[in-house]
Write a protein that holds these residues in place. Structure first.
Motif, PDB file in Angstrom:
ATOM      1  N   ARG A  63       0.832  -1.104   0.027  1.00  0.00           N
ATOM      2  CA  ARG A  63      -0.032   0.113   0.221  1.00  0.00           C
ATOM      3  C   ARG A  63       0.994   1.234  -0.129  1.00  0.00           C
ATOM      4  O   ARG A  63       0.643   2.094  -0.542  1.00  0.00           O
ATOM      5  N   GLU A  64       1.954   1.365   0.912  1.00  0.00           N
ATOM      6  CA  GLU A  64       2.933   2.359   0.785  1.00  0.00           C
ATOM      7  C   GLU A  64       3.580   2.623  -0.705  1.00  0.00           C
ATOM      8  O   GLU A  64       3.880   3.667  -1.014  1.00  0.00           O
ATOM      9  N   SER A  65       3.971   1.542  -1.079  1.00  0.00           N
ATOM     10  CA  SER A  65       4.614   1.618  -2.485  1.00  0.00           C
ATOM     11  C   SER A  65       3.710   2.185  -3.611  1.00  0.00           C
ATOM     12  O   SER A  65       4.093   3.055  -4.341  1.00  0.00           O
ATOM     13  N   ALA A  66       2.254   1.744  -3.542  1.00  0.00           N
ATOM     14  CA  ALA A  66       1.404   2.142  -4.365  1.00  0.00           C
ATOM     15  C   ALA A  66       0.998   3.716  -4.293  1.00  0.00           C
ATOM     16  O   ALA A  66       0.859   4.560  -5.178  1.00  0.00           O
ATOM     17  N   LEU A  67       0.928   4.019  -2.922  1.00  0.00           N
ATOM     18  CA  LEU A  67       0.870   5.470  -2.763  1.00  0.00           C
ATOM     19  C   LEU A  67       1.865   6.141  -3.056  1.00  0.00           C
ATOM     20  O   LEU A  67       1.551   7.373  -3.683  1.00  0.00           O
ATOM     21  N   LEU A  68       3.077   5.834  -2.894  1.00  0.00           N
ATOM     22  CA  LEU A  68       4.187   6.546  -3.276  1.00  0.00           C
ATOM     23  C   LEU A  68       4.414   6.766  -4.815  1.00  0.00           C
ATOM     24  O   LEU A  68       4.740   7.684  -5.289  1.00  0.00           O
ATOM     25  N   GLN A  69       3.934   5.704  -5.479  1.00  0.00           N
ATOM     26  CA  GLN A  69       4.269   5.793  -6.954  1.00  0.00           C
ATOM     27  C   GLN A  69       2.878   6.794  -7.387  1.00  0.00           C
ATOM     28  O   GLN A  69       3.260   7.524  -8.378  1.00  0.00           O
ATOM     29  N   ALA A  70       1.732   6.587  -6.664  1.00  0.00           N
ATOM     30  CA  ALA A  70       0.786   7.536  -7.371  1.00  0.00           C
ATOM     31  C   ALA A  70       0.963   8.998  -7.007  1.00  0.00           C
ATOM     32  O   ALA A  70       0.893  10.019  -7.810  1.00  0.00           O
ATOM     33  N   ASP A  71       1.784   9.387  -5.811  1.00  0.00           N
ATOM     34  CA  ASP A  71       2.162  10.781  -5.536  1.00  0.00           C
ATOM     35  C   ASP A  71       2.984  11.405  -6.447  1.00  0.00           C
ATOM     36  O   ASP A  71       3.003  12.457  -6.962  1.00  0.00           O
ATOM     37  N   SER A  72       4.123  10.493  -6.711  1.00  0.00           N
ATOM     38  CA  SER A  72       5.035  10.987  -7.688  1.00  0.00           C
ATOM     39  C   SER A  72       4.479  11.161  -9.046  1.00  0.00           C
ATOM     40  O   SER A  72       4.980  12.161  -9.664  1.00  0.00           O
ATOM     41  N   TYR A  73       3.830  10.129  -9.423  1.00  0.00           N
ATOM     42  CA  TYR A  73       3.112  10.447 -10.869  1.00  0.00           C
ATOM     43  C   TYR A  73       2.226  11.560 -10.895  1.00  0.00           C
ATOM     44  O   TYR A  73       2.170  12.528 -11.945  1.00  0.00           O
ATOM     45  N   ILE A  74       1.367  11.965  -9.963  1.00  0.00           N
ATOM     46  CA  ILE A  74       0.732  13.190  -9.965  1.00  0.00           C
ATOM     47  C   ILE A  74       1.419  14.284  -9.931  1.00  0.00           C
ATOM     48  O   ILE A  74       1.141  15.499 -10.492  1.00  0.00           O
ATOM     49  N   ASN A  75       2.556  14.318  -8.810  1.00  0.00           N
ATOM     50  CA  ASN A  75       3.453  15.641  -8.803  1.00  0.00           C
ATOM     51  C   ASN A  75       3.995  15.959 -10.404  1.00  0.00           C
ATOM     52  O   ASN A  75       4.388  16.989 -10.737  1.00  0.00           O
ATOM     53  N   SER A  76       4.561  14.824 -11.078  1.00  0.00           N
ATOM     54  CA  SER A  76       5.056  14.891 -12.440  1.00  0.00           C
ATOM     55  C   SER A  76       3.945  15.412 -13.411  1.00  0.00           C
ATOM     56  O   SER A  76       4.370  16.257 -14.065  1.00  0.00           O
ATOM     57  N   LEU A  77       2.857  15.127 -13.122  1.00  0.00           N
ATOM     58  CA  LEU A  77       1.668  15.434 -14.230  1.00  0.00           C
ATOM     59  C   LEU A  77       1.575  17.018 -14.066  1.00  0.00           C
ATOM     60  O   LEU A  77       1.436  17.778 -15.019  1.00  0.00           O
ATOM     61  N   LEU A  78       1.246  17.376 -12.554  1.00  0.00           N
ATOM     62  CA  LEU A  78       1.281  18.871 -12.501  1.00  0.00           C
ATOM     63  C   LEU A  78       2.301  19.792 -12.828  1.00  0.00           C
ATOM     64  O   LEU A  78       2.120  21.029 -12.818  1.00  0.00           O
ATOM     65  N   ALA A  79       3.509  19.093 -12.705  1.00  0.00           N
ATOM     66  CA  ALA A  79       4.649  20.070 -13.019  1.00  0.00           C
ATOM     67  C   ALA A  79       4.714  20.551 -14.472  1.00  0.00           C
ATOM     68  O   ALA A  79       5.254  21.634 -14.752  1.00  0.00           O
ATOM     69  N   THR A  80       3.790  19.795 -15.233  1.00  0.00           N
ATOM     70  CA  THR A  80       3.733  20.295 -16.768  1.00  0.00           C
ATOM     71  C   THR A  80       2.466  21.318 -17.102  1.00  0.00           C
ATOM     72  O   THR A  80       2.260  21.655 -18.182  1.00  0.00           O
ATOM     73  N   ILE A  81       1.644  21.613 -15.814  1.00  0.00           N
ATOM     74  CA  ILE A  81       0.622  22.321 -16.040  1.00  0.00           C
ATOM     75  C   ILE A  81       0.644  23.645 -15.216  1.00  0.00           C
ATOM     76  O   ILE A  81       0.910  23.646 -14.108  1.00  0.00           O
ATOM     77  N   ASP A  82       0.448  24.822 -15.758  1.00  0.00           N
ATOM     78  CA  ASP A  82       0.516  26.111 -15.250  1.00  0.00           C
ATOM     79  C   ASP A  82      -0.725  26.190 -14.141  1.00  0.00           C
ATOM     80  O   ASP A  82      -0.509  26.621 -13.107  1.00  0.00           O
ATOM     81  N   SER A  83      -1.882  26.189 -14.774  1.00  0.00           N
ATOM     82  CA  SER A  83      -3.221  26.755 -14.023  1.00  0.00           C
ATOM     83  C   SER A  83      -4.040  25.324 -14.154  1.00  0.00           C
ATOM     84  O   SER A  83      -4.498  24.537 -15.033  1.00  0.00           O
ATOM     85  N   TYR A  84      -4.164  24.652 -12.722  1.00  0.00           N
ATOM     86  CA  TYR A  84      -5.217  23.531 -12.660  1.00  0.00           C
ATOM     87  C   TYR A  84      -5.794  23.457 -11.252  1.00  0.00           C
ATOM     88  O   TYR A  84      -5.616  24.273 -10.494  1.00  0.00           O
ATOM     89  N   THR A  85      -6.961  22.577 -11.406  1.00  0.00           N
ATOM     90  CA  THR A  85      -7.717  22.272 -10.241  1.00  0.00           C
ATOM     91  C   THR A  85      -7.657  20.556 -10.046  1.00  0.00           C
ATOM     92  O   THR A  85      -8.035  20.129 -11.084  1.00  0.00           O
ATOM     93  N   VAL A  86      -7.370  20.400  -8.984  1.00  0.00           N
ATOM     94  CA  VAL A  86      -7.078  18.683  -8.675  1.00  0.00           C
ATOM     95  C   VAL A  86      -8.301  18.413  -7.895  1.00  0.00           C
ATOM     96  O   VAL A  86      -8.539  19.009  -6.723  1.00  0.00           O
ATOM     97  N   LEU A  87      -9.287  17.289  -8.306  1.00  0.00           N
ATOM     98  CA  LEU A  87     -10.231  16.702  -7.579  1.00  0.00           C
ATOM     99  C   LEU A  87      -9.758  15.515  -7.089  1.00  0.00           C
ATOM    100  O   LEU A  87      -9.699  14.531  -8.240  1.00  0.00           O
ATOM    101  N   TYR A  88      -9.623  14.932  -6.134  1.00  0.00           N
ATOM    102  CA  TYR A  88      -8.845  13.640  -5.720  1.00  0.00           C
ATOM    103  C   TYR A  88      -9.750  12.783  -4.664  1.00  0.00           C
ATOM    104  O   TYR A  88     -10.008  13.366  -3.565  1.00  0.00           O
TER     105      TYR A  88
END
Length: 302
Positions: free
Chosen positions: A165-190
């Motif tokens: 579970r910790e590994s899956a959460l870390l992978q998801a958090d890293s992926y979302i952070n990399s995705l948001l790094a390419t966007i200037d104006s965003y709204t996330v619903l999680y």
């Protein structure tokens, strides 16, 4: 004032879970949303969808990221150390985040497509010519190279084992952070959004008649073809080459229990009949004695 709201949102997520069947919901944006309360403890899914619809009035962001991760709970967002980027944004340490809304316990399922329809309705009021949507799989880790108005990120259900579970959460958090790094104006619903991807339209198979006009011609040819088809089906059957006792079940549980009970009853019947048959009593034992000898015995007894 903003720091106070961010701190309140973080404290609301760090409180103890009140409902086991409830799931958390978090939304944060780089734009200033119409957030009346930065954090709530318990809220229903209908009220949450209404509040989110009010927050997204006017389509304030250029990109809306809908993140669905089934099995998510409040402890995963607060106590777990596998979500450092999300904790940084919720605690107010990210200067780009201007608005935060956190719901610790959402009772009911939040319909993701209802939120998507709200975003489409608000953004279509701005006369946008084309509202583009992209569906991504969180496991593949794809980062889009083009700009989209809405991005749907679907993660698999979180495992129950702690390390996995910790590994899956870390992978998801890293992926979302990399995705948001390419966007200037965003709204996330999680959240654990249900029905995130729209159902694909499937056309039912049309029924086709074997013959448009029934006839009894070539019946012999049809019979030969049926024999070949049945033979081919036997070859493709995975159970065709199995042993006899693996292919068929000769002793079901009902037959087994009935046999055991029958053996018990027949054994009782056998013992009873054998006991009666082994009795050795003469026929004269139950007859009454008559004659002079019987009268003498009666007189002696008196």
């Amino acid at each position: 004032m903003l720091l106070r709201y961010l701190s309140a949102a973080a404290l609301a997520l760090q409180s103890a879970d009140a409902f086991k069947d409830a799931s958390p919901f978090v939304s944060y944006s780089t734009n200033q949303l119409d957030v009346k309360e930065s954090s709530v403890n318990v809220i229903s899914a209908q009220t949450l969808q209404k509040n989110v619809g009010e927050q997204l009035k006017g389509c304030p962001s250029d990109t809306y990221v809908f993140v669905s991760q089934p099995g998510l709970n409040t402890a995963d967002l607060t106590l777990s150390k596998s979500t450092p980027h999300l904790r940084r944004r919720l605690s107010g340490k990210d200067d780009s985040v201007k608005s935060i809304f956190a719901a610790k316990n959402v009772v009911g399922d939040v319909d993701a497509m209802s939120l998507v329809a709200t975003v489409n309705r608000e953004c279509s009021s701005l006369d946008l010519q084309f509202f583009s949507t992209l569906l991504l799989s969180g496991e593949k880790g794809e980062i889009p190279t083009e700009a989209y108005n809405a991005i749907h990120v679907q993660f698999p259900s979180l495992p129950t084992a702690h390390d996995d579970r910790e590994s899956a959460l870390l992978q998801a958090d890293s992926y979302i952070n990399s995705l948001l790094a390419t966007i200037d104006s965003y709204t996330v619903l999680y959240s654990t959004l249900s029905n995130l991807s729209p159902p694909s339209s499937q056309h039912p198979d049309q029924y086709e008649m074997d013959e448009p006009y029934p006839s009894n011609m070539h019946t012999d040819l049809k019979r030969d073809l049926n024999s070949y088809v049945s033979r081919a089906s036997n070859n493709t059957n995975p159970q065709a080459n199995l042993p006899l006792f693996e292919k068929y079940q000769f002793l079901s549980p009902g037959i087994f229990m009935g046999g055991i009970v029958s053996i018990l009853l027949f054994s009782i019947l056998y013992v009873g009949v054998s006991a009666i048959a082994n009795l050795e009593v003469s026929y004269m034992a139950f007859s009454k004695e008559m004659g002079p000898s019987a009268s003498k015995k009666q007189q002696q007894q008196q």
